[in-house]
Design an enzyme around this catalytic site. Structure first.
Site, PDB file in Angstrom:
ATOM      1  N   THR A  98       0.871  -1.172   0.000  1.00 54.85           N
ATOM      2  CA  THR A  98       0.000   0.000   0.000  1.00 54.85           C
ATOM      3  C   THR A  98       0.916   1.234   0.000  1.00 54.85           C
ATOM      4  O   THR A  98       1.348   1.644  -1.057  1.00 54.85           O
ATOM      5  CB  THR A  98      -0.990   0.008   1.190  1.00 54.85           C
ATOM      6  OG1 THR A  98      -0.290  -0.195   2.406  1.00 54.85           O
ATOM      7  CG2 THR A  98      -2.024  -1.087   1.025  1.00 54.85           C
ATOM      8  N   SER A 134      -8.030   7.557   4.678  1.00 55.18           N
ATOM      9  CA  SER A 134      -7.504   6.208   4.504  1.00 55.18           C
ATOM     10  C   SER A 134      -8.013   5.333   5.626  1.00 55.18           C
ATOM     11  O   SER A 134      -8.564   5.813   6.594  1.00 55.18           O
ATOM     12  CB  SER A 134      -5.979   6.227   4.528  1.00 55.18           C
ATOM     13  OG  SER A 134      -5.536   6.705   5.781  1.00 55.18           O
ATOM     14  N   ASN A 194      -1.497  10.688   8.025  1.00 51.38           N
ATOM     15  CA  ASN A 194      -2.731  10.173   8.606  1.00 51.38           C
ATOM     16  C   ASN A 194      -3.839  11.204   8.733  1.00 51.38           C
ATOM     17  O   ASN A 194      -4.892  10.913   9.295  1.00 51.38           O
ATOM     18  CB  ASN A 194      -2.432   9.528   9.956  1.00 51.38           C
ATOM     19  CG  ASN A 194      -1.674   8.234   9.768  1.00 51.38           C
ATOM     20  OD1 ASN A 194      -2.231   7.278   9.251  1.00 51.38           O
ATOM     21  ND2 ASN A 194      -0.408   8.225  10.128  1.00 51.38           N
ATOM     22  N   GLU A 254       6.636   4.634   6.804  1.00 56.50           N
ATOM     23  CA  GLU A 254       6.584   5.956   6.195  1.00 56.50           C
ATOM     24  C   GLU A 254       6.388   7.017   7.257  1.00 56.50           C
ATOM     25  O   GLU A 254       5.686   6.830   8.230  1.00 56.50           O
ATOM     26  CB  GLU A 254       5.435   6.025   5.199  1.00 56.50           C
ATOM     27  CG  GLU A 254       5.758   5.280   3.945  1.00 56.50           C
ATOM     28  CD  GLU A 254       4.971   5.808   2.771  1.00 56.50           C
ATOM     29  OE1 GLU A 254       4.393   6.890   2.873  1.00 56.50           O
ATOM     30  OE2 GLU A 254       4.955   5.114   1.750  1.00 56.50           O
ATOM     31  N   THR A 279      -2.406  -2.023   8.419  1.00 58.46           N
ATOM     32  CA  THR A 279      -2.712  -3.448   8.240  1.00 58.46           C
ATOM     33  C   THR A 279      -1.451  -4.203   7.876  1.00 58.46           C
ATOM     34  O   THR A 279      -0.687  -3.771   7.032  1.00 58.46           O
ATOM     35  CB  THR A 279      -3.750  -3.650   7.125  1.00 58.46           C
ATOM     36  OG1 THR A 279      -5.013  -3.240   7.603  1.00 58.46           O
ATOM     37  CG2 THR A 279      -3.835  -5.128   6.725  1.00 58.46           C
TER      38      THR A 279
END
Lengths: 383, 383
Positions: free
Chosen positions: A146, A383, A378, A259, A179
């Protein structure tokens, strides 16, 4: 090589159009036997994604022929329709491969609360089934990424047998609840019960000790397929050791690729009364936003470490606590130790050692620092 | 007025030179009686600051004459020397006021792991003792500020009696482990045991339900002094109600002034089996970095709410969960509800309602969003 390093496995990665970016987004791993053993561990989040609910049933009898994975959509919090989509995915894979749907594990990763575009999933199944090969391990590893910047693969070879694996984890500090999906394969000959025990032991000291931001995904899955194709029977101890090495390698790759992070932080707790105490204390430190922000700022703020330790129920005398940061004992007996300006926090790797002086157990939990990029990743995108 | 609103109290704020900024940094509150009752609650962090250890002893007999507070240094993780400094502070205050050192509460806030400059503390004691007045409540409230942008004060009046208070909490999202200090005063006539019970009840549903970043300070202290100067005996129920209003007001002021925050978030959990379940679920959501970063990004990401709810042990059926954000039911029965684009997250106040469908209990926990400024505040300066 990764999931195709061991004998008896083929894999594929393809582009089904689930990702806006146009990158590959579906992967398939098949076990061509002779054994079709499977073991798996799943998220303990009670709000679990539809593919997790489905796959728990699939692995309950210890047999699976294939694992189908998609990125670009978590299929979580999608109700009855989501479960039907996971079921339908397994049926389509099964029909294509000529196996039973109840032997097809399904994994998804992406945004929660959106339905999968099943027409694209169906096309992706056709593409991956057509592309299956014993050389496509990395293609599969790429397709499950992802916000990972690199695919994660690992292989450990025994005496005539092999364990390989791939993982994705946008890692710890990236969007999407971090995840973590992992597919492991081995050609070792082993009983299903031994495989299950070995997998649980291996994940307990590796993936379970990587703690990004304290947030537990609805989709986490680690699945192990065993083909027995090497013909070599492997004892549980050796199997556990090999799986632990592969899982440890992959979990470190997740931390390294997190990240938004600028530091990888190992929090080691020594001299604990029990391993559970050591893990509780280490996890408390790795979940302290204040501590993690301090490391981002290259500030060896041992006070924030002690404050996190103090919130646990572990056995220790608060007056005896020692803290070492990158080799400098900044806190001795719960008070000021060596000069904190001696601590060099410019390297990406940081090691914090907390000594509880309460026993002989030890444990290490890995995390990353709390950075501007974490907040950006975030908050700036849904997302 | 705050701590000097009730009869029988004087206060002072002064500049002792502890803060680099030159702002006032020491405060004194005295109880002139006739009663000298005290009750207090302290941090449950096992790594507690020296003034907390000292003050626990002071309040254990239910009597105190004064509270001395300093900002600019936490006196935490300072070992035996730190305890001696807290003890010495109380002795100096006692000598100046002509009371017993064992009746002087001491509170500190600031950086952990540094010793207090006792010469400056001593000068500060002289200055505050000389400046005591029944009009200096706000001067005291200003002197305990760290990164607070405004002093926090509250007053509730009964029929002939009063409860007042001041608090500092750089708040929730600021440097320094968000130490929360609060001094409450009342001229009500009440038994020491009733005061203690009322204070514990009031803080349990107010300060204990403000959760900034999950990090628990080594210095948190809430102390209540009662003078009985009104001559009005107040029943426990009325006393608890008044204290709860003052503590609720002050705790909301802490959230409103949280530096670095752009939203105040109330997470209300409804239809829980027990109040403890409701608090556990609400706290899990308020501690989710992913959820808090989403609110910063004005993203009504209900999936992150459900994922946080799913990690708790509260009684509920995951398939029944509802989530409402600012009046829009974005999640119904654990799946997609109304259009999330209808949610307006531009106001500073955000209300998230989680319905567990498991009983009749309810609870609300307050927090702030996770912002770039939070990371900046907690990484750019050592604190």
């Amino acid at each position: 090589m990764s999931v195709t390093a061991a004998q008896g496995f083929r894999a594929a990665g393809a582009t089904a159009g689930l990702k806006v970016s146009g990158a590959s987004d579906v992967a398939l791993v098949t076990n061509d036997g002779p054994d079709r053993h499977v073991a798996a561990v799943f998220t303990s989040n009670r709000v679990e994604a539809a593919p997790v609910t489905w796959s728990r049933q699939v692995v309950s009898d210890g047999r699976a022929d294939a694992v189908f994975l998609n990125s670009g959509g978590a299929n979580a919090c999608t109700g009855a329709r989501g479960f039907q989509d996971a079921h339908r995915t397994a049926e389509l894979v099964a029909a294509t491969l000529g196996v039973s749907a109840t032997d097809v594990v399904v994994c998804s990763t992406g945004l929660i609360g959106e339905y999968l575009p099943m027409d694209r999933i169906e096309a992706g199944i056709r593409l991956t089934a057509a592309g299956l090969s014993a050389e496509a391990g990395q293609a599969a590893a790429r397709a499950i990424m992802t916000t990972d910047s690199v695919p994660k693969e690992a292989v450990v070879t025994g005496d005539g047998w092999t364990v390989g694996g791939m993982a994705k984890g946008a890692g710890m500090l990236a969007p999407g609840l971090a995840t973590m999906l992992c597919v492991l394969t081995t050609d070792a000959v082993a009983d299903a019960a031994d495989l299950d025990a070995a997998l649980r032991a291996a994940t307990a000291t590796t993936f379970d000790r990587v703690d990004s931001d304290g947030c537990m995904s609805t989709n986490d899955t680690v699945v192990l397929l065993a083909s027995g194709a090497s013909g070599v029977r492997v004892e549980p101890v050796a199997l556990t050791a090999a799986l632990t090495r592969v899982c440890g390698d992959l979990s470190r790759q997740l931390v390294a690729d997190a990240e938004g992070a600028s530091h990888e932080i190992a929090v080691e707790v020594r001299s604990a009364a029990t391993e559970a105490d050591a893990v509780e204390v280490a996890r408390s430190v790795t979940r302290s936003n204040l501590f993690k922000a301090a490391i981002f700022g290259a500030d060896p703020n041992w006070g924030r470490v002690l404050a996190a330790v103090g919130t646990t129920t572990a056995a220790f005398d608060p007056a005896l606590l020692d803290v070492e940061i990158n080799g400098v004992q900044v806190c001795r007996a719960a008070t000021v130790g060596d000069d904190r300006s001696l601590v060099d926090l410019t390297p990406r790797e940081v090691r914090v050692v907390v000594d509880l002086h309460a026993g002989t157990a030890t444990a290490t939990v890995w995390t990353n620092d709390l950075t501007h990029d974490y907040v950006h990743e975030n908050s700036a995108y849904s997302s």
